[in-house]
Write a protein that holds these residues in place. Structure first.
Motif, short mmCIF file in Angstrom:
data_model
loop_
_atom_site.label_atom_id
_atom_site.label_comp_id
_atom_site.label_asym_id
_atom_site.label_seq_id
_atom_site.Cartn_x
_atom_site.Cartn_y
_atom_site.Cartn_z
N UNK A 75 -15.34 5.03 -30.36
CA UNK A 75 -16.03 3.71 -30.83
C UNK A 75 -14.84 2.54 -30.58
N UNK A 76 -13.88 2.84 -29.80
CA UNK A 76 -12.90 1.68 -29.66
C UNK A 76 -13.21 1.09 -28.31
N UNK A 77 -13.25 -0.03 -28.22
CA UNK A 77 -13.61 -0.81 -27.02
C UNK A 77 -12.37 -0.79 -26.08
N UNK A 78 -12.56 -1.29 -24.70
CA UNK A 78 -11.56 -1.37 -23.74
C UNK A 78 -11.62 -2.59 -23.07
N UNK A 79 -10.77 -3.57 -23.59
CA UNK A 79 -10.02 -3.54 -24.92
C UNK A 79 -10.74 -3.74 -26.01
N UNK A 80 -10.18 -3.58 -27.38
CA UNK A 80 -10.82 -3.83 -28.51
C UNK A 80 -10.51 -5.01 -29.30
N UNK A 81 -9.06 -5.13 -29.40
CA UNK A 81 -8.48 -6.29 -30.16
C UNK A 81 -7.26 -6.35 -29.92
N UNK A 82 -6.67 -7.49 -30.46
CA UNK A 82 -5.20 -7.96 -29.96
C UNK A 82 -4.36 -8.01 -31.27
N UNK A 83 -3.28 -7.66 -31.09
CA UNK A 83 -2.00 -7.54 -32.40
C UNK A 83 -1.21 -8.65 -31.88
N UNK A 84 -0.79 -9.53 -32.85
CA UNK A 84 0.21 -10.56 -32.34
C UNK A 84 1.45 -10.76 -33.39
N UNK A 85 2.48 -10.75 -32.97
CA UNK A 85 3.77 -10.80 -34.27
C UNK A 85 4.31 -12.15 -34.03
N UNK A 86 4.86 -12.73 -35.25
CA UNK A 86 5.50 -13.86 -35.32
C UNK A 86 6.12 -13.96 -36.42
N UNK A 87 7.68 -13.65 -36.13
CA UNK A 87 8.55 -13.42 -37.05
C UNK A 87 8.30 -12.27 -38.07
N UNK A 88 8.07 -12.45 -39.46
CA UNK A 88 7.69 -11.24 -40.26
C UNK A 88 6.11 -11.30 -40.46
N UNK A 89 5.39 -11.65 -39.80
CA UNK A 89 4.02 -11.82 -39.96
C UNK A 89 3.41 -10.89 -38.68
N UNK A 136 -9.99 -10.18 -32.61
CA UNK A 136 -11.26 -9.40 -32.06
C UNK A 136 -11.48 -9.85 -30.73
N UNK A 137 -11.58 -9.00 -29.57
CA UNK A 137 -12.07 -9.14 -28.40
C UNK A 137 -13.20 -9.23 -28.00
N UNK A 138 -14.27 -9.03 -29.16
CA UNK A 138 -15.65 -8.78 -28.70
C UNK A 138 -16.13 -7.34 -28.41
N UNK A 139 -15.49 -6.23 -29.13
CA UNK A 139 -15.87 -5.02 -28.97
C UNK A 139 -17.09 -4.78 -29.58
N UNK A 140 -18.05 -3.88 -29.01
CA UNK A 140 -19.25 -3.47 -29.66
C UNK A 140 -19.02 -2.90 -30.92
N UNK A 141 -17.82 -2.16 -31.17
CA UNK A 141 -17.67 -1.30 -32.47
C UNK A 141 -17.35 -2.13 -33.58
N UNK A 142 -16.92 -3.31 -33.36
CA UNK A 142 -16.51 -4.34 -34.33
C UNK A 142 -14.99 -3.93 -34.93
N UNK A 143 -14.54 -5.16 -35.59
CA UNK A 143 -13.12 -5.05 -35.98
C UNK A 143 -13.24 -5.51 -37.55
N UNK A 144 -12.53 -4.85 -38.60
CA UNK A 144 -12.67 -5.07 -39.98
C UNK A 144 -11.22 -5.19 -40.31
N UNK A 145 -11.14 -6.01 -41.42
CA UNK A 145 -9.91 -6.15 -42.29
C UNK A 145 -10.24 -6.00 -43.45
N UNK A 146 -9.77 -4.92 -44.29
CA UNK A 146 -10.04 -4.50 -45.48
C UNK A 146 -11.44 -4.59 -45.76
N UNK A 147 -12.37 -4.10 -44.76
CA UNK A 147 -13.54 -4.14 -45.33
C UNK A 147 -14.55 -5.34 -44.61
N UNK A 148 -14.13 -6.35 -44.39
CA UNK A 148 -14.55 -7.67 -43.81
C UNK A 148 -14.37 -7.93 -42.32
#
Length: 219
Positions: free
Chosen positions: A159-173, A178-190
């Motif tokens: 269910x995970x796309x190729x690629x699916x999403x991108x994670x970015x780090x900035x200091x402590x954040x 989302x990269x347009x995957x068919x399965x979708x990306x959700x953050x705490x249900x949103x």
């Protein structure tokens, strides 16, 4: 005798009951002043007679003013105690001011949070996945491709796309895009859509890639 008194009163211009009362009061005031001043004999009598005339009405007021501003012995300052000589212009010294509380040192500078992030959760085939995100790389790609390149994190699920999403780090954040995957990306249900752009997920608890839920914690 009455005629002589009336003639004497007429000579001094005393022609009424109120004038007679005023004369008596003026004479009594003059007698008290003379008695206080200690003027005996004819001097005292002359003072009383002067008080019965127009000039004598002013004399008691002048004498009262003089006695009011006379320095009596009790008004003299008491002599200073032996062996004590106060300096000119010196008054009682004020009590010493209590020392204030010592200034607190500045708080220590906050150290940067050097911890990384961890994504972990079960897979659809019964297995588990655990991904570590550190600050060495600015961005990571989440994908299901088996042959991952540098900066790619593998989530082996259909269910995970190729690629699916991108994670970015900035200091402590930590951010997620989302990269347009068919399965979708959700953050705490949103649902996170590609047009939303990168979103800060530092305070998120769970992200879902397709059907794979990954718990987000600090490593």
């Amino acid at each position: 005798m009455g005629a002589e008194i009336a003639a004497l009163m007429g000579f001094f211009g005393i022609t009424g009951a109120f004038a007679l009362i005023g004369t008596v009061l003026a004479g009594w005031m003059a007698w008290r002043i003379v008695e206080k001043a200690g003027l005996p004999g004819w001097t005292g009598l002359g003072s009383i007679l002067l008080s019965l005339t127009a000039i004598g009405a002013i004399v008691p007021l002048i004498l009262l003013w003089i006695f009011a501003y006379m320095r009596w012995p009790r008004d003299e300052p008491a002599p200073a105690a032996p062996g004590y000589a106060p300096s000119a212009g010196s008054g009682p010294s004020p009590p010493p001011r209590p020392a204030g509380p010592a200034a607190l040192p500045p708080p220590p500078a906050a150290l940067a949070d050097g911890r990384g992030w961890r994504l972990a959760g079960p897979l659809g085939n019964g297995g588990t996945v655990s991904l570590s995100v550190v600050g060495g790389s600015a961005a990571y790609v989440l994908t299901s491709t088996a042959a991952a390149g540098p900066g790619e994190l593998i989530v082996p699920d259909s269910s995970v796309g190729q690629p699916h999403a991108r994670l970015m780090t900035a200091g402590s954040r930590l951010g997620l895009e989302d990269l347009g995957s068919p399965g979708g990306t959700y953050i705490d249900g949103a649902r996170l859509l590609p047009e939303h752009g990168p979103r800060d997920i530092s305070a998120a608890r769970v992200i879902r890639l397709g059907s794979v839920e990954l718990a987000l914690t600090r490593a």
